[in-house]
Design a protein around this motif. Sequence first.
Motif, mmCIF file in Angstrom:
data_model
loop_
_atom_site.group_PDB
_atom_site.id
_atom_site.type_symbol
_atom_site.label_atom_id
_atom_site.label_comp_id
_atom_site.label_asym_id
_atom_site.label_seq_id
_atom_site.Cartn_x
_atom_site.Cartn_y
_atom_site.Cartn_z
ATOM 1 N N LEU A 36 45.677 84.673 89.892
ATOM 2 C CA LEU A 36 44.709 83.781 89.578
ATOM 3 C C LEU A 36 43.862 84.227 88.163
ATOM 4 O O LEU A 36 43.686 83.637 87.127
ATOM 5 C CB LEU A 36 43.284 83.579 90.619
ATOM 6 N N LYS A 37 43.791 85.615 87.998
ATOM 7 C CA LYS A 37 43.449 86.334 86.732
ATOM 8 C C LYS A 37 44.451 85.968 85.593
ATOM 9 O O LYS A 37 43.962 85.733 84.441
ATOM 10 C CB LYS A 37 43.101 87.812 86.884
ATOM 11 N N GLY A 38 45.857 86.062 86.224
ATOM 12 C CA GLY A 38 47.016 85.704 84.949
ATOM 13 C C GLY A 38 46.580 84.380 84.590
ATOM 14 O O GLY A 38 46.943 84.121 83.473
ATOM 15 N N LEU A 39 46.412 83.663 85.422
ATOM 16 C CA LEU A 39 46.498 82.039 85.174
ATOM 17 C C LEU A 39 45.369 82.000 84.285
ATOM 18 O O LEU A 39 45.444 81.036 83.213
ATOM 19 C CB LEU A 39 46.042 81.172 86.672
ATOM 20 N N GLU A 40 44.203 82.507 84.480
ATOM 21 C CA GLU A 40 42.840 82.277 83.600
ATOM 22 C C GLU A 40 43.302 82.773 82.194
ATOM 23 O O GLU A 40 42.808 82.113 81.400
ATOM 24 C CB GLU A 40 41.720 83.197 84.032
ATOM 25 N N GLU A 41 44.047 83.739 82.119
ATOM 26 C CA GLU A 41 44.187 84.206 80.838
ATOM 27 C C GLU A 41 45.360 83.492 80.106
ATOM 28 O O GLU A 41 45.119 83.347 78.897
ATOM 29 C CB GLU A 41 45.042 85.602 80.967
ATOM 30 N N VAL A 43 45.540 80.090 80.401
ATOM 31 C CA VAL A 43 44.913 79.045 80.000
ATOM 32 C C VAL A 43 43.755 79.153 78.768
ATOM 33 O O VAL A 43 43.661 78.323 77.838
ATOM 34 C CB VAL A 43 43.886 78.409 81.305
ATOM 35 N N GLY A 44 43.052 80.374 78.853
ATOM 36 C CA GLY A 44 42.458 80.713 77.723
ATOM 37 C C GLY A 44 40.899 80.557 77.875
ATOM 38 O O GLY A 44 40.179 80.735 76.836
ATOM 39 N N VAL A 45 40.515 79.983 78.968
ATOM 40 C CA VAL A 45 39.145 79.729 79.122
ATOM 41 C C VAL A 45 38.640 80.152 80.482
ATOM 42 O O VAL A 45 39.608 80.327 81.507
ATOM 43 C CB VAL A 45 38.914 77.990 79.068
ATOM 44 N N PRO A 46 37.430 80.267 80.768
ATOM 45 C CA PRO A 46 37.019 81.076 82.439
ATOM 46 C C PRO A 46 36.982 79.821 83.144
ATOM 47 O O PRO A 46 36.174 79.071 83.138
ATOM 48 C CB PRO A 46 35.405 81.354 81.888
ATOM 49 N N LEU A 47 38.041 80.020 83.971
ATOM 50 C CA LEU A 47 38.168 79.110 85.121
ATOM 51 C C LEU A 47 37.298 79.513 86.288
ATOM 52 O O LEU A 47 37.163 78.664 87.171
ATOM 53 C CB LEU A 47 39.747 79.100 85.621
ATOM 54 N N PHE A 48 36.768 80.722 86.101
ATOM 55 C CA PHE A 48 36.163 81.034 87.761
ATOM 56 C C PHE A 48 34.634 81.711 87.410
ATOM 57 O O PHE A 48 34.588 82.475 86.392
ATOM 58 C CB PHE A 48 37.001 82.224 88.312
ATOM 59 N N ASP A 49 33.987 81.472 88.243
ATOM 60 C CA ASP A 49 32.664 82.144 88.457
ATOM 61 C C ASP A 49 32.708 83.479 89.361
ATOM 62 O O ASP A 49 32.622 83.357 90.503
ATOM 63 C CB ASP A 49 31.442 81.140 89.014
ATOM 64 N N ARG A 50 32.417 84.612 88.675
ATOM 65 C CA ARG A 50 32.467 85.694 89.501
ATOM 66 C C ARG A 50 31.151 86.375 89.711
ATOM 67 O O ARG A 50 31.164 87.470 90.144
ATOM 68 C CB ARG A 50 33.365 86.844 88.789
ATOM 69 N N SER A 51 29.929 85.556 89.375
ATOM 70 C CA SER A 51 28.793 86.263 89.499
ATOM 71 C C SER A 51 28.209 86.460 91.148
ATOM 72 O O SER A 51 27.268 86.944 91.304
ATOM 73 C CB SER A 51 27.679 85.260 88.935
ATOM 74 N N ARG A 54 31.681 85.374 96.423
ATOM 75 C CA ARG A 54 32.976 84.767 96.430
ATOM 76 C C ARG A 54 33.422 84.347 94.997
ATOM 77 O O ARG A 54 32.470 84.068 94.311
ATOM 78 C CB ARG A 54 33.032 83.862 97.374
ATOM 79 N N LEU A 55 34.654 84.360 94.996
ATOM 80 C CA LEU A 55 35.240 83.895 93.772
ATOM 81 C C LEU A 55 35.159 82.129 93.841
ATOM 82 O O LEU A 55 35.638 81.670 94.698
ATOM 83 C CB LEU A 55 36.727 84.218 93.543
ATOM 84 N N THR A 56 34.544 81.390 92.699
ATOM 85 C CA THR A 56 34.369 80.229 92.599
ATOM 86 C C THR A 56 34.884 79.601 91.560
ATOM 87 O O THR A 56 34.855 80.365 90.399
ATOM 88 C CB THR A 56 32.986 79.736 93.233
ATOM 89 N N LEU A 57 35.006 78.262 91.436
ATOM 90 C CA LEU A 57 35.566 77.574 90.147
ATOM 91 C C LEU A 57 34.354 77.489 89.003
ATOM 92 O O LEU A 57 33.224 77.016 89.745
ATOM 93 C CB LEU A 57 36.304 76.310 90.443
ATOM 94 N N SER A 58 34.431 77.698 87.889
ATOM 95 C CA SER A 58 33.548 77.210 87.094
ATOM 96 C C SER A 58 33.653 75.901 86.594
ATOM 97 O O SER A 58 34.594 75.107 87.125
ATOM 98 C CB SER A 58 33.676 77.961 85.602
ATOM 99 N N ALA A 59 32.801 75.377 85.706
ATOM 100 C CA ALA A 59 32.701 73.739 85.391
ATOM 101 C C ALA A 59 34.184 73.634 84.591
ATOM 102 O O ALA A 59 34.705 72.566 85.014
ATOM 103 C CB ALA A 59 31.709 73.621 84.493
ATOM 104 N N GLN A 60 34.472 74.526 83.960
ATOM 105 C CA GLN A 60 35.912 74.148 83.390
ATOM 106 C C GLN A 60 37.063 74.373 84.322
ATOM 107 O O GLN A 60 38.071 73.745 84.253
ATOM 108 C CB GLN A 60 36.104 75.142 81.999
ATOM 109 N N GLY A 61 36.631 75.091 85.202
ATOM 110 C CA GLY A 61 37.900 75.453 86.359
ATOM 111 C C GLY A 61 38.005 74.031 87.101
ATOM 112 O O GLY A 61 39.099 73.899 87.412
ATOM 113 N N TRP A 62 36.960 73.339 87.619
ATOM 114 C CA TRP A 62 37.087 72.331 88.248
ATOM 115 C C TRP A 62 37.735 70.952 87.415
ATOM 116 O O TRP A 62 38.508 70.362 87.975
ATOM 117 C CB TRP A 62 35.555 71.687 88.557
ATOM 118 N N GLN A 63 37.515 71.066 85.999
ATOM 119 C CA GLN A 63 38.135 69.997 85.306
ATOM 120 C C GLN A 63 39.741 70.464 85.086
ATOM 121 O O GLN A 63 40.397 69.537 85.383
ATOM 122 C CB GLN A 63 37.510 70.274 83.829
ATOM 123 N N PHE A 64 39.968 71.740 85.065
ATOM 124 C CA PHE A 64 41.300 72.184 85.142
ATOM 125 C C PHE A 64 41.823 71.695 86.544
ATOM 126 O O PHE A 64 43.274 71.420 86.501
ATOM 127 C CB PHE A 64 41.428 73.582 84.540
#
Length: 300
Positions: A36-41, A43-51, A54-64
């Motif tokens: 999943l980290k490799g996928l995010e790299e 794509v070039g945008v933050p797909l996940f919210d790690r705050s 649990r690992l969840t999708l960011s707003a850009q992640g849901w769009q992707f």
Amino acid sequence: MKLNQLEMLVLLAETGSVQAVSERMHRTQAAVSMALKGLEEDVGVPLFDRSGYRLTLSAQGWQFLRQAREVVKQHQRLHSLAAQLQTGAEPQLHITYDYTCAPAVLFPVLQQVQEQFPATELLLSGESQLRALRRIREGEADLALCPWLPIFRQHGDFETVRVRPFELWVVCAPALLGDVAVEQLQRQDLLELPMLIPQNQDIGIDLDQIMRIPSQQRIRVNDSITQRELLLAGMGWGIIPGDLIGDALERGSLVRIDIAGFLTHVNLEVHLVRSAERIAGPVEEMIWQFFSQSSHEKSS
């Protein structure tokens, strides 16, 4: 960007945890997190919210995710298609029907085809008069639904199975009769009215020979659909397949004409037709057996 990375992304959105993804895909949690980290790299945008915990999708992640789901679905469809092609299922099946035959009789078995062979594309096309047989003879269609006469075997090496009777009815619009009740119609009355008749069938049906009465006025059309519209418009009376005007009779838009000795008895049937020279695929054979079994049950 790899397919299994997209599949992990979709599963993460569905299950909500990396652990569930690892269990479903039989991978370690570390391998899933790294993918999943490799996928995010990639794509070039933050797909996940790690705050959070649990690992969840960011707003850009849901769009992707929306597009990733489509890619995964298309891959699944390709797998299904490949499996069916390996078993010999037809990528396409072309069914043609004569306009005089309502195609609704095909719908029950076509629904079964959709369930059992979803990768097979069904092509349905109507033909004026009896050109459907030519499409079969020339290899342009796999199955045809049309009225059948033994003389048609002179035009090709056909195999047929009975579907249902083919009824021809004489009808007209009530307004065409004026003050004359349909029960009181005589042969002479029809002589004074226009007759709507399809142009000569070029593979064996001659409606002029079927009718026992001439008409001074004739309007010839090149297909039964146009003939039906002219009948409904009150442009004349005519002989037409019952399948095409049953609803109009129920509404009272058309009435049947029944004069003793007026119409020569027509003993026709609607048949499903195919070429005897071809080897049928599983989809075609399924449709064929559907009507073969139905015909056998009716005759026994």
